[in-house]
Design a protein around this motif. Structure first.
Motif, short mmCIF file in Angstrom:
data_model
loop_
_atom_site.label_atom_id
_atom_site.label_comp_id
_atom_site.label_asym_id
_atom_site.label_seq_id
_atom_site.Cartn_x
_atom_site.Cartn_y
_atom_site.Cartn_z
N ARG A 428 0.90 -1.23 -0.05
CA ARG A 428 0.15 0.10 -0.12
C ARG A 428 0.80 1.31 0.11
NH1 ARG A 428 -3.39 -1.48 5.21
NH2 ARG A 428 -1.16 -1.80 5.98
N GLU A 430 3.88 1.44 -1.27
CA GLU A 430 4.38 1.52 -2.48
C GLU A 430 3.55 2.14 -3.54
OE1 GLU A 430 7.62 0.20 -3.69
OE2 GLU A 430 8.26 -0.06 -1.54
N LEU A 431 2.25 1.86 -3.35
CA LEU A 431 1.45 2.80 -4.31
C LEU A 431 1.34 4.00 -4.11
CD1 LEU A 431 -1.70 0.23 -4.55
CD2 LEU A 431 -0.14 0.59 -6.54
N GLY A 434 3.83 5.96 -5.56
CA GLY A 434 4.03 5.96 -7.06
C GLY A 434 4.30 4.82 -7.75
N ASN A 435 4.76 3.82 -6.92
CA ASN A 435 5.39 2.60 -7.45
C ASN A 435 4.43 1.55 -7.95
OD1 ASN A 435 6.84 0.50 -8.41
ND2 ASN A 435 7.45 -0.21 -6.14
N ARG A 436 4.01 1.85 -9.28
CA ARG A 436 2.87 0.69 -9.95
C ARG A 436 3.24 -0.53 -10.21
NH1 ARG A 436 -1.56 3.44 -8.31
NH2 ARG A 436 -1.70 5.70 -8.52
N SER A 437 4.60 -0.88 -10.10
CA SER A 437 5.33 -2.23 -10.78
C SER A 437 4.72 -2.96 -9.49
CB SER A 437 6.61 -2.03 -10.40
OG SER A 437 7.24 -3.28 -10.45
N MET A 438 4.73 -4.40 -10.12
CA MET A 438 4.37 -5.57 -8.95
C MET A 438 5.56 -5.76 -7.95
SD MET A 438 4.80 -8.84 -11.20
CE MET A 438 3.20 -8.55 -12.57
N SER A 440 8.27 -4.19 -5.22
CA SER A 440 8.68 -3.19 -4.51
C SER A 440 10.09 -2.69 -4.80
CB SER A 440 8.54 -3.46 -2.97
OG SER A 440 9.65 -4.64 -2.65
N GLN A 525 -2.04 -11.00 -11.50
CA GLN A 525 -0.52 -11.40 -11.43
C GLN A 525 -0.46 -12.69 -11.75
OE1 GLN A 525 0.67 -9.68 -7.93
NE2 GLN A 525 0.99 -7.67 -8.49
N GLU A 533 7.55 -9.11 -16.48
CA GLU A 533 7.96 -7.74 -15.88
C GLU A 533 9.54 -7.67 -15.48
OE1 GLU A 533 6.35 -4.42 -12.49
OE2 GLU A 533 5.00 -5.87 -13.99
N TYR A 635 -0.51 -6.60 1.16
CA TYR A 635 -1.39 -5.60 1.45
C TYR A 635 -1.89 -5.85 2.84
CZ TYR A 635 -1.22 -4.15 -3.54
OH TYR A 635 -0.61 -3.60 -4.66
#
Length: 773
Positions: A428, A430-431, A434-438, A440, A525, A533, A635
């Motif tokens: 959470r 990470e989002l 601004g990190n949208r990658s799967m 961290s 995922q 990725e 999460y």
């Protein structure tokens, strides 16, 4: 007059009983023999329970049919396995015939009519026939060309070109006769073929063991006890098991050892001493894919006394292996679930490695658990069952804590190597950053560092494929399997959507089939997407993927693991296959991409499975001189299962979970029997489910449950309400004591089976189910 009590090989609940037959004077029968008997208007295979000269009162006065012949008197089912089959049928509430087939695979086959010539090729009448009626001779002579000088009826009619009328005419004229024979479903094979298919060359095995190292921390090139000094914990565990074996009474012992503590070396030590004393043993592993590496470890010491058994072997090869065991040439059987039935003489020890694994449960009838079967067998033989695990099942650990079974523990890794530190990353945050990658930032950084240091990493995700589902952002449409009513999974390899229950495939739509929108996307995922990725983030990295899609055969599985072991790849992406007994000395990082997927299943065992899987996969790192570390992305960072798994703290997890189970009357405080009803028509299965429930409720009202502690839940749709084009409804029955619970359900099912609503409806019954899908 002698009579035989026979179990017929017909998987029908209405025929699930003992039948009595006359024994002709020409036959000598004994318990366990396979015979041919008439049943109605057909002939079937049967198993002799016993012979007697006295009939029960209810049978006296009845006209009894005769036993027609013996199928095989060389390999009669041993008495202990015959009793085991009867116990298992009662325990799993399945037809006895299905239980017998599980226990004795040599039963495979069917009774059918054979055409046998009453003349030979050299007879003068036959030679004359060649000139008088060439067409007739041509058809008739197919019998002489067959290896057995006889053919199954349908084969003969096809090859000869004769019809049924012509055949009957030949029988009347005395040219042919029809007789019943048992045709085995097991092709003939040879011992040479068996060894070729089940064993690798010895030098290849040695090479592999030298590469592998012991998956519990030992060097597998050190094979014998005199070349390896046990740790104090290993020695104590061995003494505990050896003491139990010496007492020669049935016992179960839980060996709780952390990952890397050397449980395999304990198994080897105990087995070696037991074999030296004249006993035999079975060592079970949860997956077929693990049998070869375990075999390598034991074969160097025990040589041809070791054999591997599993369901992946060809039926003829397995039959030859079975016969080799019966003859007493084998001392140790290694295998997956079905190897628990191996008919070893003087069986003294059964070991279940990774006993917590769900793979020990059989999904088809009889739905047995190998752990329960092992206990029953050792109860018969007054032997010992050893349950080994770093994360034992709650039931096993609870039994050890209450003194119902023995307990041995190993709390330290070999050479005092530390358990890897675990970092929990809150996705959470990470989002928010601004990190949208799967992945961290922390996991990306540590992966990069491993690549620079030429060390290896494992990325774990409990879902194969590329994407969880295909979804329209405009109307909410989700692509689903037309037969199973579950979301289809998108796979970039081949660009298909696939159902992972029935294997239905479709091409992904370019526009939404419901609203025509172009905003249809792939969400979720899967292992393929993780691999893609990773390749985008680290184009220089060499990446392999280990999941069901890439390992549909054993060769691919071995090829991927061998390449990673030889360090031909930097990162291995995979599913829970990675958590089971694999050892890679150069792996110093394990990343868990989405721990939440483990927690959110509609099953009361979800937290237990999550803890076990996280702990096991974390144990794949730091197993050599190089320290390792683990990152768990989630999460739900405060979830107790995740927190305690990060601390490698099984005891605290156990006490947390056992409190939850007790409050809600879940196992091990109660037993659950699940009945799933299946049919192509929804209304039919609904009517049947309500009918079964009514019979069960009437049973309670009539005091058929002596303990009065039963709870009936349902009927209700199953979690997967439609699977392989069949609707599924379920009824659950809960009770404190298993034997009266099973007896009660069995009575209810028998009454339901006589009801018209049961016609055509399939029943699937599972005692203490591991999964509630």
């Amino acid at each position: 007059m002698q009579y035989a009590e026979i179990l017929v090989d017909v998987a029908n609940r209405r025929l699930d009983q003992i039948f009595h037959y006359q024994v002709p004077p020409s036959l000598s029968l004994q318990a366990g023999m396979r015979v041919i008997v008439p049943l109605g208007h057909r002939q079937v295979q049967g198993i002799v329970l016993r012979t007697t000269e006295v009939l029960p009162e209810e049978v006296k006065g009845c006209v009894l049919k005769q036993v027609l012949g013996v199928v095989d008197d060389a390999f009669a089912i041993p008495e202990d396995l015959l009793k085991l089959a009867l116990w298992m049928a009662e325990r799993t509430i399945c037809p006895i015939a299905q239980s017998l087939h599980a226990v004795w695979p040599l039963m495979k086959g069917k009774v059918e009519d054979w055409v046998v010539p009453l003349v030979s090729k050299e007879d003068e009448d036959v030679k004359t026939l060649k000139f008088l009626d060439p067409e007739f001779y041509k058809g008739f002579s197919v019998l002489f060309r067959s290896r057995q000088k006889a053919l199954p009826l349908q084969v003969f009619l096809k090859r000869s070109g004769f019809n049924q009328g012509k055949l009957e005419e030949l029988v009347k004229q005395g040219w042919l006769r029809l007789e019943s024979r048992f045709t085995s479903g097991i092709p003939a094979g040879s011992a040479k073929q068996f060894h070729e298919e089940t064993r690798l060359h010895e030098n290849e095995g040695i090479e592999s063991t030298q590469r592998d190292g012991d998956r519990d921390g030992n060097d597998r090139s050190t094979q014998r006890a005199e070349h390896w000094k046990l740790t104090s914990e290993q020695a104590q565990a061995c003494q505990r098991i050896e003491k139990a074996l010496a007492e020669k009474v049935y016992q179960t012992i839980l060996l709780h050892g952390v990952t890397g503590s050397g449980k395999t070396e304990v198994y080897r030590e105990v087995i070696a001493k037991m074999i030296a004393q004249g006993g035999t043993a079975i060592l079970l592993v949860p997956e077929i894919s693990l049998t070869s590496q375990v075999e390598h470890y034991f074969q160097k010491q025990f040589g041809k006394q070791v054999i591997v058994l599993h369901s992946g072997l060809k039926s003829g090869v397995k039959a030859n292996a079975w016969q080799e065991i019966i003859k007493g040439q084998i001392k140790l059987v290694i295998g997956a679930r079905s190897a628990v039935f191996a008919p070893l003489p003087n069986l003294r020890l059964i070991i279940l490695d990774e006993e917590h694994e769900g793979a020990y449960r059989q999904d088809e009838n009889p739905k047995y658990h190998a752990r329960d079967v092992a206990r029953k067998r050792m109860e018969q033989h007054q032997g010992v069952v050893v349950l080994g695990s770093a994360t034992p099942s709650l039931e096993a650990y609870a039994a050890a804590q209450t003194g119902q079974i023995g307990f041995a523990k190993m709390e330290h890794r070999v050479a005092d190597r530390p358990l890897p530190p675990v970092e929990i990353v809150d996705m959470r945050e990470e989002l928010i950053k601004g990190n949208r990658s799967m992945f961290s930032v922390a996991l990306q950084s540590k992966l990069r560092l491993r690549l620079e240091k030429r060390e290896q990493s494992i990325i774990f995700l409990n879902r194969r494929g590329y994407s969880t589902f295909v979804n329209c952002r405009e109307c909410g449409y989700v692509a689903r399997c037309p037969d199973c009513d579950v979301a289809l999974t998108y796979h970039s390899q081949g660009q298909v959507m696939r159902c992972h229950y029935c294997n239905h495939e479709e091409a992904p739509p370019h526009n939404c089939p419901e609203c025509g929108s172009r905003y249809i996307r792939f969400f979720g995922q899967g292992t393929q997407r993780v691999e893609e990725e990773l390749r985008g983030l680290f184009p220089q990295a060499r990446i392999l993927r280990l999941d069901w899609d890439t390992t549909r055969n054993q060769e691919n599985y071995e090829r991927i693991l061998t390449a990673f072991r030889k360090q031909d790849a930097d990162i291995l992406v995979g599913t829970q296959m990675l958590a089971k007994g694999l050892d890679f000395p150069n792996v110093t990082l394990v990343g868990v991409v989405a721990a939440d997927q483990l927690l959110n299943m509609p099953d009361f065992r979800a937290k237990e499975r999550a803890f076990q899987l996280l702990t096991q996969v974390a144990g794949r790192t730091g197993r050599s001189n190089k320290p390792g570390e683990v990152i768990i992305q989630t999460y739900s960072p405060q979830n107790r299962a995740i927190v305690l798994a990060s601390q490698h703290d099984y005891p605290h997890f156990f006490w947390d979970e056992i409190k939850y189970r007790k409050e809600r009357r879940y196992p091990p405080f109660t037993h659950i029997i699940r009945v799933v009803l299946l049919h192509e028509k929804e209304q039919t299965v609904i009517r049947a489910a309500h009918s079964l429930t009514e019979y069960l409720r009437l049973g309670i009202l009539n005091n058929e449950n002596e303990n009065n502690d039963l709870v009936i839940l349902g009927p209700a749709p199953a979690v997967l309400s439609r699977l392989k084009n069949k609707f599924r409804w379920q009824v659950l029955v809960k009770g404190k004591h298993l034997e009266p619970l099973s007896a009660f359900l069995h009575q209810g099912v028998q009454k339901y089976a006589q009801d018209s609503s049961s016609q055509g409806v399939q029943l699937s019954i599972e005692v203490d189910p591991l999964y509630m899908g």
